[in-house]
Scaffold this active site. Structure first.
Site, short mmCIF file in Angstrom:
data_model
loop_
_atom_site.label_atom_id
_atom_site.label_comp_id
_atom_site.label_asym_id
_atom_site.label_seq_id
_atom_site.Cartn_x
_atom_site.Cartn_y
_atom_site.Cartn_z
N LYS A 38 21.38 -18.22 50.78
CA LYS A 38 21.47 -18.85 52.11
C LYS A 38 22.61 -19.86 52.17
CE LYS A 38 19.22 -22.42 52.98
NZ LYS A 38 19.40 -23.90 53.01
N THR A 81 19.82 -27.93 54.04
CA THR A 81 21.20 -27.44 54.00
C THR A 81 21.41 -26.49 55.16
OG1 THR A 81 21.29 -27.65 51.59
CG2 THR A 81 22.92 -26.22 52.62
N LYS A 125 28.23 -31.20 51.47
CA LYS A 125 27.28 -30.37 50.72
C LYS A 125 27.81 -28.94 50.61
CE LYS A 125 23.45 -28.88 48.80
NZ LYS A 125 22.13 -28.80 49.43
#
Length: 399
Positions: free
Chosen positions: A249, A102, A181
């Site tokens: 994150k 990601t 995402k």
């Protein structure tokens, strides 16, 4: 001899190990690499077609497919472009690189530019972040958000399909897989924080937290995250599900992308501050269900101890089960509105995003119930019957 592509796999963490192990189980020849030696020892112990390499450049020798599943963009930079051991200089001609980590959507173009500057225009780069957790990774049932050139996606299909239950091809080219995402993680980031907030409030009000969890799960504020995170609060010590640092994150990527787009994200911004508070308190490596400790410092076990409380509600208490249900519904409504408006800003098809979220960890009952109404109202909460009443109830609690 097998006609399956030979795979180099970097990043044998909680999810990466499961992904790589499933590829081995499915008959692929996989060379694993990780900076953590015990992970490589565990991988080679799988036997069969599992191999390891001592550096990224050695891992990709003779590979036709390279999966990057390391933690962040800094690690990808080192993995590919380290002057001594970087994989980029040893890549086979026409190799496919699938970035499954990601990362920020804009970062994918940094990789493309760096490869082109090295004269490696032949390298086929795909943006393929994944979602689903360690269990689904090991079972080959992840959601994969793939984007890139259609020809390259066709070539990669066999490998990507092997790792996924739901393989999405996101239109738009490089970066759009990461955008999809990112939108999903808006839901995830808000819902994880809200799960701890709701259960912490229930415990503080003196409710039986086990019964409160059951009632709240069945109510309109229920969500996938709530149902899968709270059991770890009620019965601590079952092992890490997902570290706080990981969702922190992901949320940081969302808020930085929002700033770049000049798009306000107040719900995600509030959740980010909760995660940063947890990391500042030294909880970054803890399971993200431990976020409740940020809301109730010094009372880390209040939710688990509350499972043995005598009552579900305390008579005369300002906080009731209905209060918490309203809070959860209100947060979900605001989160859906924010996420889907941002989805349009990033030019992701909203029907596609509905399918993604409905079948993934970001799902909630409110999302499914109000999606059509919100879309017709251009994502304004005014389009949702009863939203004003929930707002008024939430305001009255604060007063």
């Amino acid at each position: 001899m097998s006609s399956k592509p030979t795979i180099a796999f970097a990043g044998l963490g909680a999810m990466g190990f499961g992904m790589a192990a499933h590829l081995v189980k499915s008959g692929f020849l996989v060379t694993g690499y990780d900076i953590f030696l015990p992970s490589m020892e565990r991988f080679i112990a799988l036997g069969g077609s599992a191999r390891t390499a001592s550096s990224p450049d050695k891992a990709v020798l003779d590979a036709s497919f390279f999966i990057c599943m390391v933690a962040n963009s800094t690690q990808i930079d080192s993995l590919l472009f380290d002057p001594s051991t970087g994989a980029a200089k040893a890549l086979s001609k026409d190799i496919i690189i699938a970035v499954c980590s990601t990362v920020a959507p804009a970062y994918i173009f940094n990789i493309r530019s760096a490869l082109d500057e090295m004269g490696r225009v032949d390298v086929r780069l795909l943006d393929c972040p994944v979602s689903g957790g360690a269990g689904r990774a090991a079972a080959g049932s992840l959601s994969v958000f793939s984007s890139g050139a259609s020809e390259d996606l066709d070539i990669a299909h066999e490998v990507l399909k092997c790792m996924s239950q739901r393989l999405y091809s996101i239109p738009g080219g490089l970066g759009f897989g990461s955008k999809a995402k990112l939108i999903h993680q808006v839901f995830a980031g808000v819902n994880i924080a809200m799960s701890s907030e709701a259960m912490g409030l229930a415990a503080l009000a003196g409710m039986n937290t086990k019964l409160a969890f059951k009632q709240l799960s069945q109510g309109e504020g229920g969500s996938w995250m709530f149902e899968h995170r709270v059991p770890y609060m009620l019965s601590p010590g079952q092992g890490p599900y997902s570290a706080i640092s990981i969702i922190a994150k992901d949320v940081r990527i969302i808020t930085s992308t929002g700033r770049a787009e000049r798009f306000p994200l107040p719900m995600v911004g509030a959740a980010e501050q909760v995660y940063l508070s947890a990391i500042s308190a030294g909880l970054g490596g803890e399971d993200d269900c431990e976020i409740v400790r940020v809301y109730l410092p010094g009372k880390a076990d209040i939710v688990s101890k509350g499972a043995g409380a005598d009552v579900v509600d305390l008579k005369g208490s300002l906080v009731t089960i209905e209060t918490i249900m309203d809070l959860m519904v209100g947060v979900h409504l605001a989160g859906v509105s924010e996420a889907m408006k941002f989805c349009e800003q990033l030019k992701i098809d909203t029907d596609l995003m509905f399918d993604i979220v409905s079948n993934a960890a970001g799902a909630s009952k409110i999302f499914l119930k109000t999606f059509d109404s919100l879309r017709k109202g251009r994502w304004s909460l005014k389009a949702v019957p009863g939203a004003e009443k929930i707002r008024d109830n939430m305001v009255s609690i604060q007063n």
